[in-house]
Design a protein around this motif. Structure first.
Motif, PDB file in Angstrom:
ATOM      1  N   PRO A 106      13.307 -27.528  31.345  1.00 36.57           N
ATOM      2  CA  PRO A 106      12.676 -27.641  32.665  1.00 36.57           C
ATOM      3  C   PRO A 106      13.628 -27.374  33.840  1.00 36.57           C
ATOM      4  CG  PRO A 106      13.268 -29.818  31.911  1.00 36.57           C
ATOM      5  CD  PRO A 106      13.710 -28.866  30.819  1.00 36.57           C
ATOM      6  N   LEU A 107      14.656 -26.565  33.641  1.00 35.32           N
ATOM      7  CA  LEU A 107      15.589 -26.141  34.695  1.00 35.32           C
ATOM      8  C   LEU A 107      16.404 -27.301  35.267  1.00 35.32           C
ATOM      9  CD1 LEU A 107      13.464 -23.548  36.719  1.00 35.32           C
ATOM     10  CD2 LEU A 107      14.794 -23.217  34.634  1.00 35.32           C
ATOM     11  N   ALA A 108      16.779 -28.241  34.406  1.00 33.10           N
ATOM     12  CA  ALA A 108      17.564 -29.377  34.883  1.00 33.10           C
ATOM     13  C   ALA A 108      18.911 -28.932  35.446  1.00 33.10           C
ATOM     14  CB  ALA A 108      17.774 -30.374  33.740  1.00 33.10           C
ATOM     15  N   TRP A 109      19.565 -27.971  34.771  1.00 29.28           N
ATOM     16  CA  TRP A 109      20.867 -27.487  35.244  1.00 29.28           C
ATOM     17  C   TRP A 109      20.731 -26.860  36.636  1.00 29.28           C
ATOM     18  CZ3 TRP A 109      25.867 -27.452  33.197  1.00 29.28           C
ATOM     19  CH2 TRP A 109      26.779 -26.593  33.843  1.00 29.28           C
ATOM     20  N   THR A 110      19.696 -26.043  36.812  1.00 33.70           N
ATOM     21  CA  THR A 110      19.506 -25.355  38.090  1.00 33.70           C
ATOM     22  C   THR A 110      19.193 -26.336  39.209  1.00 33.70           C
ATOM     23  OG1 THR A 110      18.683 -23.423  36.901  1.00 33.70           O
ATOM     24  CG2 THR A 110      18.227 -23.519  39.255  1.00 33.70           C
ATOM     25  N   ARG A 111      18.373 -27.345  38.942  1.00 33.04           N
ATOM     26  CA  ARG A 111      18.039 -28.330  39.976  1.00 33.04           C
ATOM     27  C   ARG A 111      19.288 -29.069  40.440  1.00 33.04           C
ATOM     28  NH1 ARG A 111      12.417 -28.224  39.617  1.00 33.04           N
ATOM     29  NH2 ARG A 111      11.710 -27.624  37.525  1.00 33.04           N
TER      30      ARG A 111
END
Length: 270
Positions: free
Chosen positions: A196-201
């Motif tokens: 769920p794009l945790a790194w990007t957030r």
């Protein structure tokens, strides 16, 4: 002997990070794909630096164009939006430096690449254009030694395999980039992630802690967390980058919603 054109078979060499392959493009006489440990890293066409095969590289190219056209030149830059100095963290086959050299002949560019054997391969087989200096070393360490306000543009495309090293994903890195940029300068970062794009957030929250303005450009399906892929994080003098079909540029309030309360990523205690 430098390639200056395709060989009949891929060129495979051992480099410090494993195995590098230069794979010829059968459709373009001077087109090459660089792979490291079977992961595609760069595509270059020595005859046409504006041919950008990877979607995220095309997005970086549009961000560079939009920044230049916006007139947000850095202090010491030219009134026409032409940068004086560009820093590239992560080299590969020098796709973006070649593009910048085509658009802005004579611009001074510094490329930082960790793998000395990969640098040797690129210098030998895909000679860099004039004005491009390659320095072997760690991207974070070299960034921290740069003079304050020394660059108009910083392009960060640093990977260890298919992942971004934590050293270039923390608040310390973002703060060092902010110091190295002149007023009106722009940081461009390639980020790859999976739902769920945790790194990007977290990366968005990290960069927003060091810069007043930020933006996130990428495929709508990736930004919505529906599939894995690359997005381009922008910080500093963020321009209005034209988007293509099925792309989005998140800014201001949309970016706050996207980060969803994520906290900046801090460096580990030394």
């Amino acid at each position: 002997m430098a390639t200056h054109g395709n060989r009949g078979a891929p060129l495979v060499v051992t480099v410090a990070s494993g195995q590098a392959e230069l794979r010829p493009d059968p459709a373009r006489p001077q087109g090459w794909t660089l792979l490291v440990n079977d992961v595609p890293q760069s595509y270059v066409d020595l005859a046409d630096p504006e041919r950008l095969e990877f979607p995220y590289v095309r997005q970086i190219g549009r961000a560079l164009r939009a920044w230049s056209a916006s007139g947000r030149t850095a202090s010491g830059g030219t009134a026409s939006g032409v940068p004086n100095r560009i820093l590239h963290l992560g080299g590969g086959a020098l796709t973006v430096p070649r593009l910048a050299a085509r658009w802005w002949p004579g611009v001074a560019q510094k490329v930082v690449e960790l793998d000395p054997l990969l640098v040797d391969l690129v210098r030998r087989e895909l000679p860099p254009p004039p004005g491009v200096e390659i320095e072997v070393g760690d991207a974070r360490a070299i960034l921290e030694t740069e003079d304050p306000r020394g660059y108009d543009l910083i392009v960060a495309d640093v990977f260890d395999g298919a992942a971004t090293p934590v050293s270039v994903a923390t608040l310390g890195f973002a703060s060092a980039a902010a110091r190295a940029l002149r007023p009106g300068g722009l940081l461009i970062m390639n980020v790859t992630d999976v739902p769920p794009l945790a790194w990007t957030r977290i990366q968005v929250a990290t960069v927003r802690a060091a810069f007043d303005r930020a933006g996130l450009l990428g495929p709508a399906a990736v930004l919505r967390g529906r599939r894995a892929g690359n997005v381009v994080l922008l910080a500093g003098a963020v321009p209005r980058v034209p988007t293509e079909r099925d792309e989005r540029l998140l800014r201001a309030g949309e970016l706050v919603v996207f980060s969803g309360g994520a906290r900046p990523r801090l460096d580990a205690p030394r």
